[in-house]
Design a protein around this motif. Structure first.
Motif, PDB file in Angstrom:
ATOM      1  N   LEU A  71       0.845  -1.187   0.000  1.00  0.00           N
ATOM      2  CA  LEU A  71       0.000   0.000   0.000  1.00  0.00           C
ATOM      3  C   LEU A  71       0.880   1.237   0.000  1.00  0.00           C
ATOM      4  O   LEU A  71       1.767   1.374   0.813  1.00  0.00           O
ATOM      5  N   PHE A 110      -3.704   4.734  -2.316  1.00  0.00           N
ATOM      6  CA  PHE A 110      -4.817   5.303  -1.565  1.00  0.00           C
ATOM      7  C   PHE A 110      -5.636   6.228  -2.448  1.00  0.00           C
ATOM      8  O   PHE A 110      -6.844   6.116  -2.546  1.00  0.00           O
ATOM      9  N   LEU A 111      -4.926   7.132  -3.057  1.00  0.00           N
ATOM     10  CA  LEU A 111      -5.601   8.132  -3.870  1.00  0.00           C
ATOM     11  C   LEU A 111      -6.320   7.462  -5.035  1.00  0.00           C
ATOM     12  O   LEU A 111      -7.457   7.772  -5.351  1.00  0.00           O
ATOM     13  N   GLY A 145      -9.475   5.583  -3.785  1.00  0.00           N
ATOM     14  CA  GLY A 145     -10.563   6.498  -3.468  1.00  0.00           C
ATOM     15  C   GLY A 145     -11.191   7.056  -4.720  1.00  0.00           C
ATOM     16  O   GLY A 145     -12.414   7.096  -4.878  1.00  0.00           O
ATOM     17  N   LEU A 150      -6.544  14.888  -7.807  1.00  0.00           N
ATOM     18  CA  LEU A 150      -5.823  14.348  -6.660  1.00  0.00           C
ATOM     19  C   LEU A 150      -4.421  13.890  -7.038  1.00  0.00           C
ATOM     20  O   LEU A 150      -3.473  14.076  -6.301  1.00  0.00           O
ATOM     21  N   ILE A 163       2.440   9.177   7.458  1.00  0.00           N
ATOM     22  CA  ILE A 163       1.517   8.441   6.587  1.00  0.00           C
ATOM     23  C   ILE A 163       1.043   9.343   5.457  1.00  0.00           C
ATOM     24  O   ILE A 163       0.914   8.927   4.308  1.00  0.00           O
ATOM     25  N   TYR A 202     -15.844  13.310  -1.005  1.00  0.00           N
ATOM     26  CA  TYR A 202     -14.667  12.458  -1.156  1.00  0.00           C
ATOM     27  C   TYR A 202     -14.188  11.886   0.181  1.00  0.00           C
ATOM     28  O   TYR A 202     -14.007  10.672   0.307  1.00  0.00           O
ATOM     29  N   TYR A 229     -14.214   8.045   1.034  1.00  0.00           N
ATOM     30  CA  TYR A 229     -12.892   7.494   1.316  1.00  0.00           C
ATOM     31  C   TYR A 229     -12.882   6.797   2.676  1.00  0.00           C
ATOM     32  O   TYR A 229     -12.375   5.679   2.819  1.00  0.00           O
ATOM     33  N   GLN A 274       2.214  -0.808   5.935  1.00  0.00           N
ATOM     34  CA  GLN A 274       1.698  -0.510   4.607  1.00  0.00           C
ATOM     35  C   GLN A 274       0.991  -1.704   3.970  1.00  0.00           C
ATOM     36  O   GLN A 274       1.351  -2.172   2.897  1.00  0.00           O
ATOM     37  N   TRP A 291      -2.974  -3.370   3.200  1.00  0.00           N
ATOM     38  CA  TRP A 291      -4.364  -2.985   3.005  1.00  0.00           C
ATOM     39  C   TRP A 291      -5.132  -4.250   2.628  1.00  0.00           C
ATOM     40  O   TRP A 291      -4.832  -4.856   1.606  1.00  0.00           O
TER      41      TRP A 291
END
Lengths: 491, 317
Positions: free
Chosen positions: A10, A15-16, A19, A32, A140, B52, B56, B70, B72
């Motif tokens: 990850l 992440f971006l 999302g 983003l 993070i 968002y 999210y 890290q 997920w």
């Protein structure tokens, strides 16, 4: 319903993307992505093509005139970590130093000196509140920083998360190790044995009493060896009306409060809490439970302030001169004996931690070098200045902390400096302080990735037990289960 | 241009209403599109800063997120199913309800009293109206620090006043016991939130026609009857709005808990917001922490829906 998906790597960019994908909006995703900072170069594996030319002597029966030349293309993945010289250096952006609130005016003064000596620019950010979680959240989020404060229990965690880098390979590393007490080197190294930090300060938990109040209560100060004796003295002082609350503990639910105090008390009684593999052993440890029962006794009998568990200092504090016994960080002894701030000045005497072993808990707060730094060489200069020596080779910062604020350090030269010894002798019994210093130990479990989480949980559960909302057996069970769960989670 | 404009009405006059309707339809669509394009930048910003993060965090709540290493992992509703049966979650729910009920009753009740006083004519009324808004405009952290000092067991003003008046024989460590600490934190919340409610209710009071009171007086209605029969019914829409805002404020309270109690002593003042915070940022269990906070968000949405229903019914009155 709750299908276990496959764990995968990850990154912030993932992440971006995730999302944005969930929303199904290309515009948002593009915005983003545009806002995202570029991924740090050092960690990116690169596929390179290596051309290997082999000269092979052909084993054949027929006669050949010359060796055959074979050209072979090998594709392999290597991780390339650029050295400072291999990447474009940023020599203009200000360096960023992040720290918790403690005499910011002195930190700013130190930073000013650094900037002058090195012709540098530094942005110092003081982070109030829950320091370590805030820093982790910043990391993070991909925030850039150069040097950060931290307690030792976050060393391994931040190293494994890839947020800080070892300083083992710096050319000064050997000299640094030679100048430190061996215990300091061990505390500031990761599990792999690499030096990670330079000291901000070191300290340990000390125990002290108010001589005036003990004399008033007719307490024999030679009888302060065990907690059974201390408890009896507390009861007498309360009964005689000399102290409303004879003992001032440090039991607030903060890492520098209950977490450190209770470990010091466990060590004083000789308790072992975890084994070398970080498995909990406290459930079979009588001394562990003895300390907890004592805490409850002190609370139930109102021998400690009733708001001792609340945030803040619990009450007026030792400076009020109303407490007979106290226990807190070693450097606080300086304030305790300062007539300008304390009614107990000159009357506060430090003694060895009461208990079967008299040991205490020590820690080293450190500076770490961030992986996501502006420029490693410049950041290292800042770190050396703050945690070691200035450009002129003097322990400028460490000695200033030691002289003006009573902060200890693992630098031998500073702690043995006659000026420092003379200064400390004004506010503590140096013989006792040195003896207590020899009887201190760090927590090996600090090197477990999950210790900060267990520590936070432990404080909540212990407070619940002290207040009577759970039994001792339930407390021990909960702490054991939490340790096992965290160990499994981070396995 | 003039011909074009002139020809349009003619088509209708010549018996082509369908053409005119189509043209009007086209104009309406064009206007709607134009209006949409005008608000599109604002919509995009609203989407980015509200929708968002909501989506999210919803996504995080159905994953097991380990930021330190890290990793997920998608786990579906597991986080929700894990937290619901946990005693600490249920106890946090009970405390949240207790805190919210106290906050709503207190802030709306005190706000109503303040509004009734400020609606009267007296010297310095305008200054008073400005002054009462100060707590409402002060940040939660500052309010928390102020009240922590007020409640301090050794140096607090509360102890000083009560002791001086002979109400307490000795100083009381107010924040040392769980239920008392939660109740006193709610009092601090009421102090900060009541002025906001009073502002709304004052606006409602000023909208009541004075002729109603005059008529009631002529009919011989007393002060209580006038309040019960005129003021309260006319205030109901504003009261409902004040209740909605107070409920959300009570459910979401975090700053006061953070500054005044940090969820303690022990876990005695751990409400949903603090539990969600510690789970997320102290234990770094982002999935579970977000799930806890999503439960809180859903509770707010459900309450807002029912309040909204009540409000629309009252508006018909």
């Amino acid at each position: 319903m709750s299908g276990q998906g496959k764990a995968q790597g990850l990154t912030r960019r993932d992440f971006l993307r995730a999302g944005a994908g969930a929303m199904g909006l290309g515009v948002t995703a593009a915005l983003l992505q545009a806002c995202a900072q570029p991924a740090a170069a050092p960690a990116t594996p690169q596929v390179i093509k290596e051309v290997v030319t082999q000269v092979v002597e052909k084993q054949v029966t027929q006669v050949v005139e010359k060796p055959v030349e074979v050209t072979k293309v090998v594709e392999q993945t290597v991780e390339v970590t650029p050295t400072p010289a291999a990447v474009a250096r940023d020599t203009t952006s200000p360096l960023k130093l992040l720290g918790w609130p403690y005499h910011e005016e002195v930190v700013k003064e130190n930073v000013e000196i650094f900037m002058k000596q090195y012709n540098e620019k530094v942005e110092y950010q003081m982070i109030p509140g829950d320091y370590h979680p805030v820093i982790e959240t910043k990391f993070i989020g991909g925030e850039k920083a150069d040097v950060v404060y931290s307690e030792e229990d976050h060393l391994q965690r931040w190293y494994k998360a890839g947020w800080i880098i070892p300083i083992e390979d710096m050319i000064e590393a050997k000299q640094i190790k030679d100048e430190l007490y061996p215990a300091g080197v061990e505390t500031m190294s990761n599990v792999e044995g690499e030096l990670m930090g330079l000291p901000y300060y070191s300290a340990f938990i000390v125990f002290f009493y108010n001589q005036a109040l003990l004399e008033k209560g007719g307490i024999d100060t030679s009888q302060l060896d065990t907690w059974d004796q201390i408890l009896e003295h507390c009861r007498k002082l309360k009964k005689d009306g000399i102290c409303k609350y004879p003992y001032l503990p440090s039991w607030a639910r903060v890492w520098y409060g209950l977490d450190w105090s209770i470990w010091a008390d466990w060590f004083a009684e000789g308790a072992n809490i975890f084994d070398k593999d970080f498995n909990p052993t406290f459930q079979d440890e009588p001394a562990f439970q003895k300390v907890l029962e004592r805490y409850k006794t002190l609370f139930d009998e109102k021998l400690v302030p009733e708001d001792a568990l609340a945030p803040g200092e619990g009450s007026l504090g030792w400076a009020s001169g109303e407490f007979a016994f106290g226990s807190t960080h070693s450097y606080v002894m300086k304030d305790n004996n300062d007539p300008a701030t304390s009614k107990a000045a000159g009357m506060t005497k430090n003694i060895l931690m009461p208990g079967a072993k008299h040991e205490s808990f020590r820690w080293v707060a450190q500076y770490f070098l961030c992986k996501n730094n502006t420029d490693t060489e410049r950041a290292w200069n800042l770190m050396k200045f703050m945690g070691w020596k200035d450009k002129e080779g003097k322990y400028l910062v460490s000695k200033k902390w030691a002289l003006n604020f009573g902060l200890g350090t693992p630098w031998k030269a500073v702690m043995e400096d006659p000026e420092v010894v003379a200064s400390w002798s004004k506010w503590c019994d140096m013989d006792v302080m040195n003896k207590q210093g020899e009887l201190t130990r760090s927590r090996p479990v600090d090197k477990a990735l999950w210790y900060p989480e267990w520590g936070f949980f432990m404080m909540e559960q212990v407070q619940n037990y002290i207040q009577g909302s759970q039994s001792l057996s339930d407390l021990v069970k909960a702490l054991k289960e939490k340790a096992e769960q965290l160990k499994a989670q981070y396995a | 241009m003039a011909d074009e404009e002139g020809s349009r009405p003619l088509s209708g006059i010549r018996g082509k209403p369908a053409g005119k309707e189509k043209w009007l339809e086209y104009e309406e669509r064009r206007e709607a599109l134009y209006a949409f394009l005008l608000i599109l930048p604002a919509l995009i910003i609203v989407f980015l800063v509200i929708a968002y993060p909501l989506l999210y965090s919803l996504w995080i709540s159905v994953n097991n997120v380990d930021f330190v290493r890290q990793r997920w992992t998608f786990v579906g509703l597991k986080n929700y199913l894990d937290i619901l049966p946990k005693p600490e979650f249920q106890m946090a729910g009970v405390r949240t309800v207790y805190y919210t009920v106290l906050s709503v009753v207190g802030s709306v009740g005190v706000g109503l009293l303040m509004a009734l006083v400020l609606n009267e004519s007296f010297k310095g009324r305008n200054v008073m109206r400005s002054l009462v808004l100060v707590p409402w405009a002060t940040s939660g952290v500052v309010i928390g620090i102020i009240w922590r000092w007020i409640y301090d067991g050794e140096t607090g003003v509360l102890n000083g006043v009560l002791y001086a008046l002979g109400i307490i024989p000795d100083y009381v460590p107010w924040m040392s016991e769980g239920v008392r600490a939660l109740t006193l934190t709610a009092v601090a919340h009421i102090w900060a939130a009541a002025p906001g409610s009073s502002l709304l209710l004052l606006a409602g009071l000023q909208a009541i026609p004075p002729s109603l009171y005059n008529a009631a007086k002529i009919d011989g209605a007393g002060a209580w009857q006038r309040f019960w029969r005129i003021t309260l019914p006319w205030l109901r829409p504003m009261l409902l709005l004040a209740v909605i805002l107070s409920t959300i404020g009570g459910l979401m309270t975090f700053d006061l808990i953070y500054v005044m109690t940090r969820g303690g002593p022990g876990s005695a003042t751990t409400v949903f917001s603090w539990l969600g915070y510690t789970t997320t940022y102290q234990f770094f269990r982002f999935g579970e922490g977000t799930a806890i906070l999503y439960v809180l968000t859903i509770a707010c949405l459900i309450l807002a829906y029912f309040y909204g229903k009540l409000l629309s019914r009252e508006q018909m009155y």
